[in-house]
Design a protein around this motif. Structure first.
Motif, short mmCIF file in Angstrom:
data_model
loop_
_atom_site.label_atom_id
_atom_site.label_comp_id
_atom_site.label_asym_id
_atom_site.label_seq_id
_atom_site.Cartn_x
_atom_site.Cartn_y
_atom_site.Cartn_z
N GLY A 229 0.87 -1.22 0.06
CA GLY A 229 -0.10 -0.12 0.05
C GLY A 229 0.87 1.16 0.02
N ARG A 239 -4.92 3.98 -5.74
CA ARG A 239 -5.06 3.41 -4.74
C ARG A 239 -5.53 1.87 -4.95
NH1 ARG A 239 -2.73 7.17 -3.73
NH2 ARG A 239 -2.89 8.77 -2.03
N VAL A 245 -6.96 -6.95 1.01
CA VAL A 245 -6.17 -5.54 1.58
C VAL A 245 -6.60 -5.23 3.00
CG1 VAL A 245 -5.49 -3.22 1.74
CG2 VAL A 245 -5.51 -4.82 -0.49
#
Length: 266
Positions: A229, A239, A245
């Motif tokens: 990230g 993003r 995640v």
């Protein structure tokens, strides 16, 4: 949202969770966006690269190559949120950031069998809203059962007296589920509920199978995706989000997606 009976720390949308993506689509289209189904992203690159033929609609941005029912296309945007499952996300990010140290847990194949049964004996909800089956149980293959019409008042109101909706779940690590069918689920449900459920009691059934679901988010995996990230955040306007995640469950996924959207809107 519809809450479960007191004591249950869960909730759902009245009418079923399938309404959530429909509402999301309506919100996207209402804001002027597009939703493309049956479309697969095959490549991601910065806009303005030598072979892209464009500098992006609003200066440097991103381009996504997609294929779908109408053929291939290039979609361009100044900002992009990659919200795919883990493996496709890593394929798209490869070449943009280092993804070599991210190992995705394989997860397990799971199969859910939803049964609609005519069984007045279930009116008393003998197992409450459901139960979990400990590993190694010899009498059943199922790992869990949800008495859905006992768990959700809106579903109980949508069924007739004596009619019940059950969901039987299969799939532990290393276990096959491709042979699961309504006959097996009905037999397991009868055993778990302690109520006879002959074939004639079955009114309807639906089998839904998923591959690689419910992968464990180990501390090592969380550390890996956190590092990834940071690398992605170094690329302006890009993003990532998703269960791989954020962790499994709507509470984790929605909160993470909202945080990402907040970052992108600044």
């Amino acid at each position: 949202l519809a809450a479960a009976p007191p004591g249950a720390a869960v909730a759902t949308t009245t009418g079923g969770l399938f309404r959530l993506p429909r509402a999301l689509r309506e919100a996207v289209e209402g804001a002027g966006g597009q939703v493309r189904t049956g479309t697969r992203a095959t490549a991601l690159r910065r806009a303005g690269e030598p072979d892209s033929g464009t500098s992006g609609p609003d200066g440097p941005g991103w381009e996504v190559a997609v294929t779908g029912p109408d053929g291939g296309a290039i979609l361009r945007a100044p900002r992009l949120v990659l919200a795919t499952p883990g493996a496709p996300a890593l394929d798209l990010l490869r070449g943009l950031v280092d993804v070599g140290d991210v190992d995705l847990p394989a997860g397990s194949a799971i199969t859910h069998v939803t049964l609609v049964v005519r069984a007045p004996a279930l009116d008393a909800a003998p197992r409450g809203s459901g139960l979990l089956v400990p590993p190694g149980a010899a009498a059943v293959r199922a790992k869990a059962l949800t008495h859905a019409s006992a768990k959700w008042p809106w579903l109980a109101a949508a069924t007739t007296p004596g009619e019940h909706v059950l969901r039987v779940s299969y799939g532990r690590p290393g276990e096959r589920t491709d042979d699961v069918d309504p006959t097996l689920a009905l037999r397991d449900a009868a055993t778990l509920l302690g109520v006879p459920l002959p074939p004639a009691a079955l009114r309807d059934a639906r089998v839904v199978a998923r591959a690689g679901a419910l992968a464990a988010s180990t501390p090592a995996h969380l550390a890996q995706v956190a590092r990834l990230g940071e690398r992605v955040r170094a690329l302006p306007g890009l993003r990532v989000t998703g269960a791989w995640v954020a962790g499994t469950g709507l509470a984790a996924v929605v909160a993470h997606a909202q945080a990402v959207a907040g970052e992108m809107s600044q």
